[in-house]
Design a protein around this motif. Sequence first.
Motif, PDB file in Angstrom:
ATOM      1  N   LEU A   1      45.037  43.529  48.692  1.00 38.38           N
ATOM      2  CA  LEU A   1      45.644  42.603  47.719  1.00 38.38           C
ATOM      3  C   LEU A   1      46.912  41.959  48.287  1.00 38.38           C
ATOM      4  O   LEU A   1      47.199  40.783  48.014  1.00 38.38           O
ATOM      5  CB  LEU A   1      45.975  43.354  46.416  1.00 38.38           C
ATOM      6  CG  LEU A   1      44.753  43.776  45.591  1.00 38.38           C
ATOM      7  CD1 LEU A   1      45.134  44.870  44.598  1.00 38.38           C
ATOM      8  CD2 LEU A   1      44.156  42.575  44.840  1.00 38.38           C
TER       9      LEU A   1
ATOM     10  N   ASP B   1      43.749  34.363  40.406  1.00 40.11           N
ATOM     11  CA  ASP B   1      42.576  35.227  40.554  1.00 40.11           C
ATOM     12  C   ASP B   1      42.673  36.199  41.716  1.00 40.11           C
ATOM     13  O   ASP B   1      41.675  36.491  42.384  1.00 40.11           O
ATOM     14  CB  ASP B   1      41.321  34.352  40.728  1.00 40.11           C
ATOM     15  CG  ASP B   1      40.743  33.967  39.380  1.00 40.11           C
ATOM     16  OD1 ASP B   1      40.944  34.726  38.415  1.00 40.11           O
ATOM     17  OD2 ASP B   1      40.129  32.903  39.291  1.00 40.11           O
ATOM     18  N   ILE B   2      43.875  36.733  41.960  1.00 39.50           N
ATOM     19  CA  ILE B   2      44.024  37.785  42.967  1.00 39.50           C
ATOM     20  C   ILE B   2      43.509  39.078  42.346  1.00 39.50           C
ATOM     21  O   ILE B   2      44.015  39.543  41.325  1.00 39.50           O
ATOM     22  CB  ILE B   2      45.490  37.939  43.411  1.00 39.50           C
ATOM     23  CG1 ILE B   2      45.981  36.627  44.032  1.00 39.50           C
ATOM     24  CG2 ILE B   2      45.632  39.089  44.408  1.00 39.50           C
ATOM     25  CD1 ILE B   2      47.438  36.644  44.425  1.00 39.50           C
ATOM     26  N   ARG B   3      42.454  39.622  42.953  1.00 33.56           N
ATOM     27  CA  ARG B   3      41.782  40.769  42.337  1.00 33.56           C
ATOM     28  C   ARG B   3      41.007  41.564  43.378  1.00 33.56           C
ATOM     29  O   ARG B   3      40.653  41.039  44.426  1.00 33.56           O
ATOM     30  CB  ARG B   3      40.828  40.285  41.246  1.00 33.56           C
ATOM     31  CG  ARG B   3      39.697  39.466  41.803  1.00 33.56           C
ATOM     32  CD  ARG B   3      39.153  38.468  40.802  1.00 33.56           C
ATOM     33  NE  ARG B   3      37.951  37.841  41.325  1.00 33.56           N
ATOM     34  CZ  ARG B   3      37.960  36.883  42.271  1.00 33.56           C
ATOM     35  NH1 ARG B   3      39.070  36.423  42.758  1.00 33.56           N
ATOM     36  NH2 ARG B   3      36.818  36.392  42.695  1.00 33.56           N
ATOM     37  N   LEU B   4      40.763  42.798  43.057  1.00 33.29           N
ATOM     38  CA  LEU B   4      39.966  43.659  43.927  1.00 33.29           C
ATOM     39  C   LEU B   4      38.488  43.365  43.688  1.00 33.29           C
ATOM     40  O   LEU B   4      38.039  43.274  42.542  1.00 33.29           O
ATOM     41  CB  LEU B   4      40.276  45.126  43.579  1.00 33.29           C
ATOM     42  CG  LEU B   4      39.699  46.180  44.514  1.00 33.29           C
ATOM     43  CD1 LEU B   4      40.349  46.092  45.884  1.00 33.29           C
ATOM     44  CD2 LEU B   4      39.889  47.572  43.918  1.00 33.29           C
TER      45      LEU B   4
ATOM     46  N   ARG C   1      33.609  45.175  41.474  1.00 31.01           N
ATOM     47  CA  ARG C   1      33.842  44.306  40.317  1.00 31.01           C
ATOM     48  C   ARG C   1      32.501  43.709  39.929  1.00 31.01           C
ATOM     49  O   ARG C   1      31.814  43.126  40.766  1.00 31.01           O
ATOM     50  CB  ARG C   1      34.818  43.203  40.699  1.00 31.01           C
ATOM     51  CG  ARG C   1      35.091  42.199  39.593  1.00 31.01           C
ATOM     52  CD  ARG C   1      36.165  41.238  40.026  1.00 31.01           C
ATOM     53  NE  ARG C   1      37.423  41.948  40.182  1.00 31.01           N
ATOM     54  CZ  ARG C   1      38.311  42.121  39.200  1.00 31.01           C
ATOM     55  NH1 ARG C   1      38.098  41.604  38.008  1.00 31.01           N
ATOM     56  NH2 ARG C   1      39.417  42.803  39.416  1.00 31.01           N
TER      57      ARG C   1
ATOM     58  N   SER D   1      36.190  37.613  37.371  1.00 31.16           N
ATOM     59  CA  SER D   1      37.090  37.522  36.210  1.00 31.16           C
ATOM     60  C   SER D   1      37.530  36.088  36.025  1.00 31.16           C
ATOM     61  O   SER D   1      38.028  35.476  36.955  1.00 31.16           O
ATOM     62  CB  SER D   1      38.293  38.406  36.444  1.00 31.16           C
ATOM     63  OG  SER D   1      38.986  37.973  37.575  1.00 31.16           O
TER      64      SER D   1
ATOM     65  N   LEU E   1      52.045  42.805  42.121  1.00 33.22           N
ATOM     66  CA  LEU E   1      51.321  43.768  42.976  1.00 33.22           C
ATOM     67  C   LEU E   1      51.789  45.197  42.702  1.00 33.22           C
ATOM     68  O   LEU E   1      50.992  46.138  42.705  1.00 33.22           O
ATOM     69  CB  LEU E   1      51.535  43.431  44.462  1.00 33.22           C
ATOM     70  CG  LEU E   1      50.768  42.217  45.015  1.00 33.22           C
ATOM     71  CD1 LEU E   1      51.282  41.858  46.409  1.00 33.22           C
ATOM     72  CD2 LEU E   1      49.268  42.462  45.060  1.00 33.22           C
TER      73      LEU E   1
ATOM     74  N   TYR F   1      50.185  46.429  39.652  1.00 33.69           N
ATOM     75  CA  TYR F   1      48.806  46.803  39.988  1.00 33.69           C
ATOM     76  C   TYR F   1      48.779  48.193  40.615  1.00 33.69           C
ATOM     77  O   TYR F   1      47.999  49.061  40.220  1.00 33.69           O
ATOM     78  CB  TYR F   1      48.186  45.766  40.938  1.00 33.69           C
ATOM     79  CG  TYR F   1      46.709  46.011  41.145  1.00 33.69           C
ATOM     80  CD1 TYR F   1      45.755  45.300  40.421  1.00 33.69           C
ATOM     81  CD2 TYR F   1      46.261  46.987  42.024  1.00 33.69           C
ATOM     82  CE1 TYR F   1      44.398  45.555  40.584  1.00 33.69           C
ATOM     83  CE2 TYR F   1      44.914  47.256  42.184  1.00 33.69           C
ATOM     84  CZ  TYR F   1      43.987  46.541  41.470  1.00 33.69           C
ATOM     85  OH  TYR F   1      42.650  46.814  41.620  1.00 33.69           O
TER      86      TYR F   1
ATOM     87  N   ARG G   1      41.303  49.359  37.689  1.00 34.68           N
ATOM     88  CA  ARG G   1      41.161  48.613  38.950  1.00 34.68           C
ATOM     89  C   ARG G   1      40.824  47.150  38.729  1.00 34.68           C
ATOM     90  O   ARG G   1      40.862  46.349  39.658  1.00 34.68           O
ATOM     91  CB  ARG G   1      40.069  49.245  39.819  1.00 34.68           C
ATOM     92  CG  ARG G   1      40.592  50.405  40.603  1.00 34.68           C
ATOM     93  CD  ARG G   1      39.780  50.678  41.839  1.00 34.68           C
ATOM     94  NE  ARG G   1      40.391  51.829  42.501  1.00 34.68           N
ATOM     95  CZ  ARG G   1      40.255  53.088  42.103  1.00 34.68           C
ATOM     96  NH1 ARG G   1      39.496  53.385  41.080  1.00 34.68           N
ATOM     97  NH2 ARG G   1      40.891  54.055  42.741  1.00 34.68           N
TER      98      ARG G   1
ATOM     99  N   MET H   1      42.337  44.838  36.970  1.00 34.72           N
ATOM    100  CA  MET H   1      43.435  43.902  36.668  1.00 34.72           C
ATOM    101  C   MET H   1      43.389  42.670  37.577  1.00 34.72           C
ATOM    102  O   MET H   1      42.985  42.769  38.733  1.00 34.72           O
ATOM    103  CB  MET H   1      44.785  44.611  36.859  1.00 34.72           C
ATOM    104  CG  MET H   1      45.086  45.640  35.779  1.00 34.72           C
ATOM    105  SD  MET H   1      46.648  46.542  36.129  1.00 34.72           S
ATOM    106  CE  MET H   1      46.086  47.593  37.493  1.00 34.72           C
ATOM    107  N   VAL H   2      43.823  41.523  37.053  1.00 33.40           N
ATOM    108  CA  VAL H   2      43.794  40.268  37.820  1.00 33.40           C
ATOM    109  C   VAL H   2      45.165  39.594  37.775  1.00 33.40           C
ATOM    110  O   VAL H   2      45.754  39.445  36.697  1.00 33.40           O
ATOM    111  CB  VAL H   2      42.731  39.297  37.247  1.00 33.40           C
ATOM    112  CG1 VAL H   2      42.730  37.980  38.035  1.00 33.40           C
ATOM    113  CG2 VAL H   2      41.352  39.936  37.291  1.00 33.40           C
ATOM    114  N   ILE H   3      45.648  39.204  38.941  1.00 34.68           N
ATOM    115  CA  ILE H   3      46.939  38.502  39.057  1.00 34.68           C
ATOM    116  C   ILE H   3      46.671  37.006  39.088  1.00 34.68           C
ATOM    117  O   ILE H   3      45.867  36.540  39.891  1.00 34.68           O
ATOM    118  CB  ILE H   3      47.671  38.949  40.340  1.00 34.68           C
ATOM    119  CG1 ILE H   3      48.066  40.426  40.216  1.00 34.68           C
ATOM    120  CG2 ILE H   3      48.877  38.066  40.610  1.00 34.68           C
ATOM    121  CD1 ILE H   3      48.632  41.031  41.495  1.00 34.68           C
ATOM    122  N   SER H   4      47.339  36.258  38.223  1.00 34.43           N
ATOM    123  CA  SER H   4      47.028  34.828  38.123  1.00 34.43           C
ATOM    124  C   SER H   4      48.250  33.968  37.868  1.00 34.43           C
ATOM    125  O   SER H   4      49.321  34.474  37.530  1.00 34.43           O
ATOM    126  CB  SER H   4      46.020  34.591  36.994  1.00 34.43           C
ATOM    127  OG  SER H   4      44.702  34.711  37.479  1.00 34.43           O
TER     128      SER H   4
END
Lengths: 164, 164, 164, 164, 164, 164
Positions: free
Chosen positions: A119, A144-147, A160, A164, B127, B130, B138, B140-143
């Motif tokens: 990430l 949309d930073i995501r695992l 995933r 998302s 981060l 997160y 797991r 979760m989404v960063i936007s």
Amino acid sequence: MSVPENLNHFNAQGEAHMVDVGAKAVSTRIAIAEGEINMAESTFDHITEGQIHKGDVLGIARIAAIQATKRTWELIPLAHPLFLTAVQVELIPEADPARIVCRAEVHCAGQTGVEMEALTAVSIALLTIYDMCKAIDRGMVISDIRLLKKEGGKTGLWTRETRS
Amino acid sequence: MSVPENLNHFNAQGEAHMVDVGAKAVSTRIAIAEGEINMAESTFDHITEGQIHKGDVLGIARIAAIQATKRTWELIPLAHPLFLTAVQVELIPEADPARIVCRAEVHCAGQTGVEMEALTAVSIALLTIYDMCKAIDRGMVISDIRLLKKEGGKTGLWTRETRS
Amino acid sequence: MSVPENLNHFNAQGEAHMVDVGAKAVSTRIAIAEGEINMAESTFDHITEGQIHKGDVLGIARIAAIQATKRTWELIPLAHPLFLTAVQVELIPEADPARIVCRAEVHCAGQTGVEMEALTAVSIALLTIYDMCKAIDRGMVISDIRLLKKEGGKTGLWTRETRS
Amino acid sequence: MSVPENLNHFNAQGEAHMVDVGAKAVSTRIAIAEGEINMAESTFDHITEGQIHKGDVLGIARIAAIQATKRTWELIPLAHPLFLTAVQVELIPEADPARIVCRAEVHCAGQTGVEMEALTAVSIALLTIYDMCKAIDRGMVISDIRLLKKEGGKTGLWTRETRS
Amino acid sequence: MSVPENLNHFNAQGEAHMVDVGAKAVSTRIAIAEGEINMAESTFDHITEGQIHKGDVLGIARIAAIQATKRTWELIPLAHPLFLTAVQVELIPEADPARIVCRAEVHCAGQTGVEMEALTAVSIALLTIYDMCKAIDRGMVISDIRLLKKEGGKTGLWTRETRS
Amino acid sequence: MSVPENLNHFNAQGEAHMVDVGAKAVSTRIAIAEGEINMAESTFDHITEGQIHKGDVLGIARIAAIQATKRTWELIPLAHPLFLTAVQVELIPEADPARIVCRAEVHCAGQTGVEMEALTAVSIALLTIYDMCKAIDRGMVISDIRLLKKEGGKTGLWTRETRS
């Protein structure tokens, strides 16, 4: 209220610590993360033409990401120092809407996972693109930073299911 | 194709360099950036209850963000070293959908702007959240990491008109 | 034996310290350094063809050099922290014998010179080239790292007269 | 043109990545590198007299080198983080012509070699000597930084046959 | 005079090096260190009330300590890079006289001990408390930083018998 | 309870931030700090004999301290990045009881003080001495780390009246 058992960065008193992973088995850890930066069409054109010619925005973002990945444990307070064995960063231009998608894959043989490393790689790659293009497009948005997937460790495989 | 004049991290040959800001006037630079991390309701509840009790996820994310802000020029290859004079990081829980919004404001008296510092602060704060909650969520989404406003320098004031 | 007056990193007792530059005037400081890495013809061909195609050894070396330049004061024990205002790194392939020449120019408005920054830029650029090509050529040799010119400060202009 | 198979820092598309060493066996890795800094006779005399008295240029260069060796993976973009088990740095004054020769030996039990660590140790030791003597001799030249020997790993022993 | 055999950071010539630990067995290493910061009653009250309310001095000191622990090998010249597996930092307010006691415990599976990591954790925690309270109390004193216990390695268990 | 006005690392909500110093005047800042490490007589003898011969514990501690001083703002979460103009570290062997006293003086022209830099210099010097002698004396104790004097800034001169 008690601290939930698996919020394991806190002890019973709610104090933060670096989780003890000493008893965990060493296994191959893999994590894949993704994110994107949205931009104006004209910015997109400059970046993608740069790939053919020489002003290589994506090449520089890739290097920045690889370097930051190795320093994740300095940036994230409770992350463990880790010996990364592989880091791969792809930067994929996608039109409609104009954006660069970043996908990072990180490997390690260790006692804890590399989700944060993947990430962080994505975040720094996208920030570097922002930096290099901000003079022509301050309105870019990172999203949309995501695992996407992680493997290894006690909890094993996680993927995933839907975007998302 | 020539390099566009204001893609100023590249010279005429398309080679990257750290832009010469030596002739720019020193002025007060301000940048404000924002972003968010979306999460499950239950994760949100653990974080926000932690604010009242002791497992202080947001307090730790705030410290991580402030520390990373000071090291932005190590992370972003062509960023200049800067003397930051102020860093402020807010983390605002917002329901519907459950998320934590991060807003960072950075000040500096210098020859170049602090947009990257504000965006880096937001990225590292999110981060860190997160990291501290990934054991329970797991997905979760960063936007929506984006610049809201910048002041100072030759180009002066810039504000984002509408929320992207 | 007394310490020579201008070996100024040592006090009268011979103890090292970071020299007091507080009373020096702030002036524009410039330094230019150069060095080279010698290699087999075949290595040279791979690198220079990579410039046209994509495996961009020189582009990565340039970024590594710029980043290391900003951290010179972490690497050189008695160097002062400095606000660099410009860093430029050229990597010039030269045949007969096959080698890459690196030339770095660093600017700063400060109370002390940037010679070490320019020399560090050259060193790290050349080490990075070694790293990326060592699998095909372990015998490469880095040579002739030297200052070409420095401007600014009390001692003013200095230029190397003939190539050493 | 395809990327040569053993230029392994690039994938088939010519994009840089941190090579996957996860499948490599852990073995003892050793590397020895050497280099030198040439200087005026008078500079040489100050340094070597300092060894007997107190202004210890070489002692400080040795410490700087050891510290930088541990951070090689921060400086060289595609280098792997490594657990070094031993670092040894010799600085040998040699007359005719006046110079200091630096020889560094680095050990590690890992999946990748320590050539870059040994070469970085030598480079930083010599740069530190330059820094501490530049006030009396700006014309010093750093040369002949090269690998003398490496052991361990799939490719086994390598030694430089003749001085380049 | 010869260098005492167990002053092992120096070779026979008295030159510093990073001790070769390559032949040592990997074992679980534990170290516990303690120290304290003495302060005015009013400062103590502000800190301890802050624990209940929000201005969380001790929480920030704990995070600073954990982060610095991971970078001990960057700070202490001849320390080895280590993979820490656990870091725990307690900050205990004690009255009569007013002070905060810091106790840190560090774990690692490695070839060398973690005493320096535990002592660094304590030092940075106490320095951070000083930083956050210095505006109201410049007279605070940091004292009694010492090792309480270490386990693992060839020398095995060591415990401090009486409080120094 | 409200946050006391001069606990200025916290806002009205008790949230930490990096204090805004942008409106403060630039003035010459000086800070002097001191501390000591107590040890066995035999350890003391080895260190002080090393000063005459070559195993130079104090010289290495001095370099470690100077380097750490420059990185204080990375270690102390809410400290500002600063351009230090001078750092001086004295290490004074004192008998009865056997100890090394460290005194550090730091200068800067800036908008905020250098107390933390001086205290960090002292702490790291003493920790480095511990590291280099721990094989022969694990019982050493670091004590009395305190500010002796600070000058400059709005609050002007402060001196410690009596030894704490």
